[in-house]
Design an enzyme around this catalytic site. Structure first.
Site, PDB file in Angstrom:
ATOM      1  N   PRO A  91       0.807  -1.225   0.000  1.00  0.00           N
ATOM      2  CA  PRO A  91       0.000   0.000   0.000  1.00  0.00           C
ATOM      3  C   PRO A  91       0.841   1.277   0.000  1.00  0.00           C
ATOM      4  CG  PRO A  91      -0.747  -1.551   1.692  1.00  0.00           C
ATOM      5  CD  PRO A  91       0.569  -2.054   1.201  1.00  0.00           C
ATOM      6  N   GLU A 118       2.501  -8.411   8.603  1.00  0.00           N
ATOM      7  CA  GLU A 118       2.431  -6.956   8.643  1.00  0.00           C
ATOM      8  C   GLU A 118       3.383  -6.327   7.641  1.00  0.00           C
ATOM      9  OE1 GLU A 118       2.517  -5.505  12.593  1.00  0.00           O
ATOM     10  OE2 GLU A 118       2.476  -3.409  11.976  1.00  0.00           O
ATOM     11  N   ARG A 156      -2.083  -9.076 -20.808  1.00  0.00           N
ATOM     12  CA  ARG A 156      -3.063  -8.622 -21.805  1.00  0.00           C
ATOM     13  C   ARG A 156      -2.427  -7.764 -22.874  1.00  0.00           C
ATOM     14  NH1 ARG A 156      -8.461  -8.528 -20.921  1.00  0.00           N
ATOM     15  NH2 ARG A 156      -8.670  -6.561 -22.012  1.00  0.00           N
ATOM     16  N   ASP A 171      -9.196  -1.571 -25.073  1.00  0.00           N
ATOM     17  CA  ASP A 171      -9.248  -1.536 -23.613  1.00  0.00           C
ATOM     18  C   ASP A 171      -9.289  -0.097 -23.120  1.00  0.00           C
ATOM     19  OD1 ASP A 171      -9.378  -4.034 -22.718  1.00  0.00           O
ATOM     20  OD2 ASP A 171      -7.327  -4.181 -21.988  1.00  0.00           O
TER      21      ASP A 171
HETATM   22  C1  9WO Z   1      -0.982  -6.089   8.372  1.00  0.00           C
HETATM   23  C2  9WO Z   1      -1.239  -5.695   9.677  1.00  0.00           C
HETATM   24  C3  9WO Z   1      -1.574  -6.401  10.829  1.00  0.00           C
HETATM   25  C4  9WO Z   1      -1.758  -5.669  12.015  1.00  0.00           C
HETATM   26  C5  9WO Z   1      -1.622  -4.287  12.017  1.00  0.00           C
HETATM   27  C6  9WO Z   1      -1.296  -3.595  10.867  1.00  0.00           C
HETATM   28  C7  9WO Z   1      -1.089  -4.317   9.719  1.00  0.00           C
HETATM   29  N1  9WO Z   1      -0.756  -3.870   8.479  1.00  0.00           N
HETATM   30  C8  9WO Z   1      -0.682  -4.949   7.701  1.00  0.00           C
HETATM   31  C9  9WO Z   1      -0.310  -4.832   6.308  1.00  0.00           C
HETATM   32  O1  9WO Z   1      -0.222  -3.757   5.760  1.00  0.00           O
HETATM   33  N2  9WO Z   1      -0.045  -6.014   5.708  1.00  0.00           N
HETATM   34  C10 9WO Z   1       0.380  -6.018   4.343  1.00  0.00           C
HETATM   35  C11 9WO Z   1      -0.272  -7.184   3.660  1.00  0.00           C
HETATM   36  C12 9WO Z   1       1.873  -6.133   4.224  1.00  0.00           C
HETATM   37  C13 9WO Z   1       2.296  -6.194   2.774  1.00  0.00           C
HETATM   38  C14 9WO Z   1       1.519  -7.277   2.033  1.00  0.00           C
HETATM   39  N3  9WO Z   1       0.113  -7.081   2.275  1.00  0.00           N
HETATM   40  C15 9WO Z   1      -0.622  -6.251   1.491  1.00  0.00           C
HETATM   41  C16 9WO Z   1      -0.255  -5.712   0.288  1.00  0.00           C
HETATM   42  N4  9WO Z   1      -1.855  -5.830   1.820  1.00  0.00           N
HETATM   43  N5  9WO Z   1      -2.286  -4.994   0.834  1.00  0.00           N
HETATM   44  C17 9WO Z   1      -1.336  -4.918  -0.088  1.00  0.00           C
HETATM   45  C18 9WO Z   1      -1.450  -4.100  -1.275  1.00  0.00           C
HETATM   46  C19 9WO Z   1      -0.498  -4.208  -2.283  1.00  0.00           C
HETATM   47  C20 9WO Z   1      -0.638  -3.391  -3.383  1.00  0.00           C
HETATM   48  N6  9WO Z   1      -1.647  -2.500  -3.485  1.00  0.00           N
HETATM   49  C21 9WO Z   1      -2.543  -2.406  -2.498  1.00  0.00           C
HETATM   50  C22 9WO Z   1      -2.482  -3.198  -1.372  1.00  0.00           C
END
Ligand code: 9WO
Length: 259
Positions: A91, A118, A156, A171
């Site tokens: 993120p 995390e 794609r 697209d």
């Molecule tokens: C897990 C967590 C647990 C307890 C408190 C805080 C916390 N934060 C996270 C977290 O951000 N976990 C992520 C899970 C770590 C990196 C991999 N994960 C992930 C990637 N979730 N969402 C994405 C992502 C990737 C690309 N674009 C949007 C979301």
């Protein structure tokens, strides 16, 4: 030459399952892409195959250890010639858009790092990751689904992947506009009919209507995209006509688009 995807993930089965369907399955069959998963658990030096540990400084959740991932990435590099960027899906990354996908598709491949828990020890990210990419401002449980979205979006755009090159051109975003609306049978659905122009058989008129719809929808829903795109005189005329029609229908509730 196939485009090579390597996915570093604790859930290789998730990747294998998804790649059995649709575009990815065909692209694999036709050797347009290769897709290999690598599990850091296979590179753990812990007797319990641990790949995570508690977070320094305390706090909820666990953190993925640097060493197993570093060894995994070394195995990927040892298995392949050529230099491909290591992309961490998180993120905190750069927002992915069509231009980024297009530039990635022009390369030889991607090494996609999918985190869990995390996140990953920051020192591994500093040492090994070339870019962090985000698919949106939200958190899911791991990087695998974002990684698979990248795999599909890049695939794609690869020659032969869709079979009908035109649909890649049509697209959304391939010309910087949102897609036009689509219709199929039945001709009447409740009180709603198919736009008459689509039943006319006049392909020039249909193409003109579709471009006008794409321009109008982009103006209405994503003026930020339109602001980045230079319109030809003909496109501007189509958009002006669309806006006037909307005004006459009274459906421009305060929307001023970017015209
Ligand atoms: C897990 C967590 C647990 C307890 C408190 C805080 C916390 N934060 C996270 C977290 O951000 N976990 C992520 C899970 C770590 C990196 C991999 N994960 C992930 C990637 N979730 N969402 C994405 C992502 C990737 C690309 N674009 C949007 C979301």
């Amino acid at each position: 030459m196939s485009f090579r995807f390597d996915l570093v993930t604790l859930f290789p089965g998730l990747v294998a399952d998804y790649s059995q369907y649709g575009v990815l399955s065909r692209a694999l069959r036709d050797e347009i892409i290769t897709l290999q998963s690598w599990n850091p658990r296979d590179f753990s030096d812990d007797r319990n195959l641990r790949v995570d540990d508690s977070s320094y400084g305390g706090g909820p959740g666990m953190v993925m250890k640097a060493e197993p991932i570093a060894r995994t990435l070394q195995a990927v590099r040892d298995d392949s010639a050529g230099v491909r960027p290591v992309i961490y899906l998180s993120p905190q990354g750069r927002r992915v858009d069509h231009d980024l996908i297009k530039s990635a598709a022009a390369g030889e491949g991607l090494i996609l790092l999918a985190g869990r828990y995390e996140g990953i020890d920051e020192r591994l990210i500093e040492e090994q990751v070339d870019e962090e990419w985000s698919i949106g401002d939200f958190v899911v449980n791991g990087g695998e689904l974002p990684a698979l979205m990248i795999v599909e979006a890049v695939t794609r755009l690869l020659p032969g992947a869709l079979g009908d090159a035109e649909s890649a051109q049509q697209d959304s975003f391939s010309d910087g506009l949102l897609d036009y609306p689509h219709y199929t049978r039945p001709a009447s659905y409740g009180q709603r009919a198919v736009p008459a122009v689509l039943m006319s058989g006049d392909h020039q008129k249909i193409a003109r209507w579709r471009m006008q719809q794409a321009l109008g929808r982009t103006w209405t829903r994503r003026p930020d995209l339109l602001a980045k795109r230079t319109l030809s005189v003909a496109e501007q005329q189509l958009l002006d006509e669309y806006i006037e029609e909307q005004r006459q229908k009274g459906s421009l509730d305060g929307h001023d688009g970017c015209n």
